[in-house]
Design a protein around this motif. Structure first.
Motif, PDB file in Angstrom:
ATOM      1  N   SER A  17      19.286  40.211 -91.231  1.00 50.15           N
ATOM      2  CA  SER A  17      20.667  40.284 -91.714  1.00 50.15           C
ATOM      3  C   SER A  17      20.762  40.866 -93.118  1.00 50.15           C
ATOM      4  O   SER A  17      21.706  41.590 -93.423  1.00 50.15           O
ATOM      5  CB  SER A  17      21.327  38.914 -91.661  1.00 50.15           C
ATOM      6  OG  SER A  17      20.631  37.994 -92.458  1.00 50.15           O
ATOM      7  N   LYS A  18      19.815  40.572 -93.977  1.00 50.60           N
ATOM      8  CA  LYS A  18      19.865  41.083 -95.348  1.00 50.60           C
ATOM      9  C   LYS A  18      19.813  42.609 -95.372  1.00 50.60           C
ATOM     10  O   LYS A  18      20.417  43.249 -96.218  1.00 50.60           O
ATOM     11  CB  LYS A  18      18.707  40.502 -96.164  1.00 50.60           C
ATOM     12  CG  LYS A  18      18.794  40.809 -97.632  1.00 50.60           C
ATOM     13  CD  LYS A  18      17.775  40.035 -98.421  1.00 50.60           C
ATOM     14  CE  LYS A  18      17.978  40.267 -99.896  1.00 50.60           C
ATOM     15  NZ  LYS A  18      17.093  39.452-100.697  1.00 50.60           N
ATOM     16  N   LYS A  19      19.086  43.187 -94.428  1.00 51.28           N
ATOM     17  CA  LYS A  19      18.989  44.650 -94.320  1.00 51.28           C
ATOM     18  C   LYS A  19      19.991  45.216 -93.317  1.00 51.28           C
ATOM     19  O   LYS A  19      20.123  46.422 -93.207  1.00 51.28           O
ATOM     20  CB  LYS A  19      17.574  45.047 -93.868  1.00 51.28           C
ATOM     21  CG  LYS A  19      16.470  44.564 -94.757  1.00 51.28           C
ATOM     22  CD  LYS A  19      16.414  45.369 -96.016  1.00 51.28           C
ATOM     23  CE  LYS A  19      15.197  44.938 -96.839  1.00 51.28           C
ATOM     24  NZ  LYS A  19      15.123  45.616 -98.095  1.00 51.28           N
ATOM     25  N   ASP A  20      20.670  44.332 -92.560  1.00 50.59           N
ATOM     26  CA  ASP A  20      21.576  44.719 -91.485  1.00 50.59           C
ATOM     27  C   ASP A  20      20.887  45.691 -90.532  1.00 50.59           C
ATOM     28  O   ASP A  20      21.389  46.771 -90.224  1.00 50.59           O
ATOM     29  CB  ASP A  20      22.871  45.309 -92.023  1.00 50.59           C
ATOM     30  CG  ASP A  20      23.944  45.393 -90.933  1.00 50.59           C
ATOM     31  OD1 ASP A  20      23.886  44.588 -89.976  1.00 50.59           O
ATOM     32  OD2 ASP A  20      24.811  46.283 -91.021  1.00 50.59           O
ATOM     33  N   VAL A  21      19.692  45.285 -90.080  1.00 56.22           N
ATOM     34  CA  VAL A  21      18.868  46.109 -89.198  1.00 56.22           C
ATOM     35  C   VAL A  21      18.488  45.288 -87.975  1.00 56.22           C
ATOM     36  O   VAL A  21      18.036  44.153 -88.102  1.00 56.22           O
ATOM     37  CB  VAL A  21      17.577  46.563 -89.931  1.00 56.22           C
ATOM     38  CG1 VAL A  21      16.605  47.218 -88.984  1.00 56.22           C
ATOM     39  CG2 VAL A  21      17.911  47.471 -91.089  1.00 56.22           C
ATOM     40  N   GLU A  22      18.667  45.867 -86.790  1.00 56.44           N
ATOM     41  CA  GLU A  22      18.149  45.267 -85.570  1.00 56.44           C
ATOM     42  C   GLU A  22      17.278  46.301 -84.888  1.00 56.44           C
ATOM     43  O   GLU A  22      17.696  47.436 -84.669  1.00 56.44           O
ATOM     44  CB  GLU A  22      19.258  44.819 -84.626  1.00 56.44           C
ATOM     45  CG  GLU A  22      18.687  44.135 -83.399  1.00 56.44           C
ATOM     46  CD  GLU A  22      19.710  43.396 -82.566  1.00 56.44           C
ATOM     47  OE1 GLU A  22      19.284  42.671 -81.670  1.00 56.44           O
ATOM     48  OE2 GLU A  22      20.912  43.549 -82.821  1.00 56.44           O
ATOM     49  N   GLU A  23      16.041  45.913 -84.597  1.00 56.49           N
ATOM     50  CA  GLU A  23      15.069  46.821 -84.002  1.00 56.49           C
ATOM     51  C   GLU A  23      14.288  46.109 -82.913  1.00 56.49           C
ATOM     52  O   GLU A  23      14.058  44.896 -82.995  1.00 56.49           O
ATOM     53  CB  GLU A  23      14.073  47.303 -85.069  1.00 56.49           C
ATOM     54  CG  GLU A  23      14.651  48.191 -86.139  1.00 56.49           C
ATOM     55  CD  GLU A  23      14.888  49.618 -85.672  1.00 56.49           C
ATOM     56  OE1 GLU A  23      14.276  50.043 -84.674  1.00 56.49           O
ATOM     57  OE2 GLU A  23      15.692  50.297 -86.313  1.00 56.49           O
ATOM     58  N   PRO A  24      13.818  46.848 -81.917  1.00 54.17           N
ATOM     59  CA  PRO A  24      12.945  46.245 -80.910  1.00 54.17           C
ATOM     60  C   PRO A  24      11.546  45.998 -81.480  1.00 54.17           C
ATOM     61  O   PRO A  24      11.090  46.719 -82.366  1.00 54.17           O
ATOM     62  CB  PRO A  24      12.896  47.278 -79.795  1.00 54.17           C
ATOM     63  CG  PRO A  24      13.491  48.514 -80.325  1.00 54.17           C
ATOM     64  CD  PRO A  24      14.205  48.205 -81.598  1.00 54.17           C
ATOM     65  N   VAL A  25      10.895  44.978 -80.965  1.00 58.73           N
ATOM     66  CA  VAL A  25       9.500  44.695 -81.302  1.00 58.73           C
ATOM     67  C   VAL A  25       8.653  45.539 -80.357  1.00 58.73           C
ATOM     68  O   VAL A  25       8.812  45.464 -79.136  1.00 58.73           O
ATOM     69  CB  VAL A  25       9.199  43.196 -81.132  1.00 58.73           C
ATOM     70  CG1 VAL A  25       7.723  42.910 -81.334  1.00 58.73           C
ATOM     71  CG2 VAL A  25      10.050  42.372 -82.093  1.00 58.73           C
ATOM     72  N   VAL A  26       7.736  46.360 -80.914  1.00 59.35           N
ATOM     73  CA  VAL A  26       6.940  47.259 -80.073  1.00 59.35           C
ATOM     74  C   VAL A  26       5.526  46.741 -79.823  1.00 59.35           C
ATOM     75  O   VAL A  26       4.874  47.177 -78.875  1.00 59.35           O
ATOM     76  CB  VAL A  26       6.902  48.694 -80.643  1.00 59.35           C
ATOM     77  CG1 VAL A  26       8.291  49.306 -80.614  1.00 59.35           C
ATOM     78  CG2 VAL A  26       6.331  48.732 -82.041  1.00 59.35           C
ATOM     79  N   ALA A  27       5.029  45.825 -80.667  1.00 60.43           N
ATOM     80  CA  ALA A  27       3.691  45.265 -80.467  1.00 60.43           C
ATOM     81  C   ALA A  27       3.606  43.898 -81.129  1.00 60.43           C
ATOM     82  O   ALA A  27       4.244  43.658 -82.157  1.00 60.43           O
ATOM     83  CB  ALA A  27       2.629  46.192 -81.060  1.00 60.43           C
ATOM     84  N   VAL A  28       2.826  43.008 -80.513  1.00 59.79           N
ATOM     85  CA  VAL A  28       2.590  41.682 -81.080  1.00 59.79           C
ATOM     86  C   VAL A  28       1.094  41.432 -81.158  1.00 59.79           C
ATOM     87  O   VAL A  28       0.337  41.861 -80.286  1.00 59.79           O
ATOM     88  CB  VAL A  28       3.266  40.560 -80.255  1.00 59.79           C
ATOM     89  CG1 VAL A  28       4.769  40.692 -80.275  1.00 59.79           C
ATOM     90  CG2 VAL A  28       2.771  40.530 -78.840  1.00 59.79           C
ATOM     91  N   GLU A  29       0.663  40.778 -82.220  1.00 60.34           N
ATOM     92  CA  GLU A  29      -0.756  40.469 -82.389  1.00 60.34           C
ATOM     93  C   GLU A  29      -1.175  39.333 -81.449  1.00 60.34           C
ATOM     94  O   GLU A  29      -2.221  39.405 -80.807  1.00 60.34           O
ATOM     95  CB  GLU A  29      -1.040  40.071 -83.837  1.00 60.34           C
ATOM     96  CG  GLU A  29      -2.480  39.695 -84.083  1.00 60.34           C
ATOM     97  CD  GLU A  29      -2.745  39.269 -85.507  1.00 60.34           C
ATOM     98  OE1 GLU A  29      -3.920  39.340 -85.898  1.00 60.34           O
ATOM     99  OE2 GLU A  29      -1.814  38.866 -86.222  1.00 60.34           O
TER     100      GLU A  29
END
Length: 70
Positions: A17-29
């Motif tokens: 919210s602070k950056k007002d950015v929503e993005e998909p997660v492409v990889a998880v560790e």
């Protein structure tokens, strides 16, 4: 930074919210998501807190953006 992680029809997404950015997660560790790093489509590498494996989504957590690697 505070980040909301949720599951959508395609996979995981993260909203900062602070950056007002929503993005998909492409990889998880870690397969169970928590206590590891995730890579977001915009190139950010974020460290997630160590939470129990059964933690329900959506959830707001404190995600730590890792410094850019050269």
């Amino acid at each position: 930074m505070k980040a909301m992680i949720r599951r959508n029809g395609v996979g995981l997404s993260i909203y900062m919210s602070k950056k007002d950015v929503e993005e998909p997660v492409v990889a998880v560790e870690n397969e169970d998501l928590w206590g590891g790093f995730i890579l977001v489509r915009n190139g950010w590498l974020l460290a997630l807190p160590d939470l129990p494996q059964g933690t329900r989504l959506p959830i707001t957590v404190e995600a730590m953006k890792q410094p850019d690697q050269d």
